[in-house]
Write a protein that holds these residues in place. Structure first.
Motif, PDB file in Angstrom:
ATOM      1  N   SER A 101     -20.029 -81.471  23.002  1.00 62.50           N
ATOM      2  CA  SER A 101     -20.491 -81.695  20.837  1.00 62.50           C
ATOM      3  C   SER A 101     -19.459 -81.794  20.904  1.00 62.50           C
ATOM      4  CB  SER A 101     -21.924 -80.871  20.500  1.00 62.50           C
ATOM      5  OG  SER A 101     -22.485 -80.510  20.948  1.00 62.50           O
ATOM      6  N   ILE A 159     -24.702 -83.970  18.646  1.00 62.17           N
ATOM      7  CA  ILE A 159     -24.868 -83.549  19.542  1.00 62.17           C
ATOM      8  C   ILE A 159     -25.781 -83.490  20.887  1.00 62.17           C
ATOM      9  CG2 ILE A 159     -26.586 -80.888  19.973  1.00 62.17           C
ATOM     10  CD1 ILE A 159     -25.531 -80.665  16.676  1.00 62.17           C
ATOM     11  N   ARG A 160     -25.589 -84.014  21.871  1.00 62.05           N
ATOM     12  CA  ARG A 160     -26.263 -84.564  22.785  1.00 62.05           C
ATOM     13  C   ARG A 160     -27.103 -86.162  22.480  1.00 62.05           C
ATOM     14  NH1 ARG A 160     -30.771 -81.025  24.839  1.00 62.05           N
ATOM     15  NH2 ARG A 160     -31.052 -82.413  26.002  1.00 62.05           N
ATOM     16  N   GLN A 163     -24.560 -80.727  25.689  1.00 62.03           N
ATOM     17  CA  GLN A 163     -23.924 -79.522  24.473  1.00 62.03           C
ATOM     18  C   GLN A 163     -22.957 -79.190  24.613  1.00 62.03           C
ATOM     19  OE1 GLN A 163     -27.047 -78.936  22.669  1.00 62.03           O
ATOM     20  NE2 GLN A 163     -26.194 -77.692  21.044  1.00 62.03           N
TER      21      GLN A 163
END
Length: 221
Positions: free
Chosen positions: A121, A150-151, A118
């Motif tokens: 990102s 995001i991830r 996270q």
């Protein structure tokens, strides 16, 4: 022209954002949580979120095999981030998904969270030159596309039948295989609707057969 009837898998993740984006593109949209709710859909978005959570929540009602069957009967599917993972034929680090159904059908190999955690990102801009090559009738693709990672999963391999529509640092991030479209990032988190419009137009060409039986498990063509 008939209004496309689209669904968004409503188990977990960025559901409301996809609903709003598709509605802004002129589609009629409903959330899907059970196989019966796939009936009559021209297309389905499988949103970003957590692929393991989505697979586990879908398992008790057999939802992901039903999506696979509906796609095999002509329904278009657009997977973003976690949705891309669930569409992929091969996930190299799939230990957390073992024992749970995925949708499959998209001839790619992916690595979950391949772009980092996270904290890793990021946002960037992508060229959509491959998108216009995939659909010469598409317009408004000259400007860069803002993309939120995001991830995000990394696509490590694409099959011969898979079109790469956009790349980031040499890796595919938007791919299409006939009626399946997938992105590594979250297009629903920006105001740019070009990928959603592209998918809506795909669904106009991918009307399911009236004889589709979502509960049947079939291999995608």
């Amino acid at each position: 022209m008939n209004v496309p009837q689209l669904g968004v898998l409503g188990l977990q993740g960025a559901v409301a954002e996809h609903v709003r984006a598709l509605q802004a593109c002129g589609a009629a949209v409903r959330t899907v949580r059970r196989p019966a709710e796939l009936e009559g859909l021209d297309g389905l978005v499988v949103p970003g979120g957590e692929s393991t959570a989505m697979a586990r929540l879908a398992a008790p009602v057999g939802l992901l095999p039903a999506v696979r069957a509906a796609a095999g009967q002509g329904m278009a599917v657009f997977g973003t981030c976690a949705g891309l993972i669930l569409l992929a034929e091969e996930v190299v680090d799939a230990q957390a998904l073992q024992g749970y159904d995925r949708i499959g059908g998209l001839d790619i190999t992916v690595r979950r969270n391949g772009y980092g955690s996270q904290l890793d990102s990021f946002t960037t801009e992508l060229s959509l030159s491959g998108l216009s090559a995939s659909d010469p009738s598409a317009t408004g693709l000259e400007e860069p596309l803002p993309a939120v990672f995001i991830r995000a999963p990394v696509i490590e391999r694409t099959g011969d039948d898979v079109d790469v529509l956009a790349e980031h640092r040499g890796a595919p991030v938007v791919v299409r295989q006939r009626k399946l479209l997938a992105a590594s990032f979250h297009p629903e988190l920006t105001r740019d609707r070009r990928l959603h419009r592209f998918f809506v137009e795909m669904t106009r060409q991918s009307r399911p057969s009236a004889s589709a039986t979502p509960a049947d498990s079939v291999k995608l063509a």
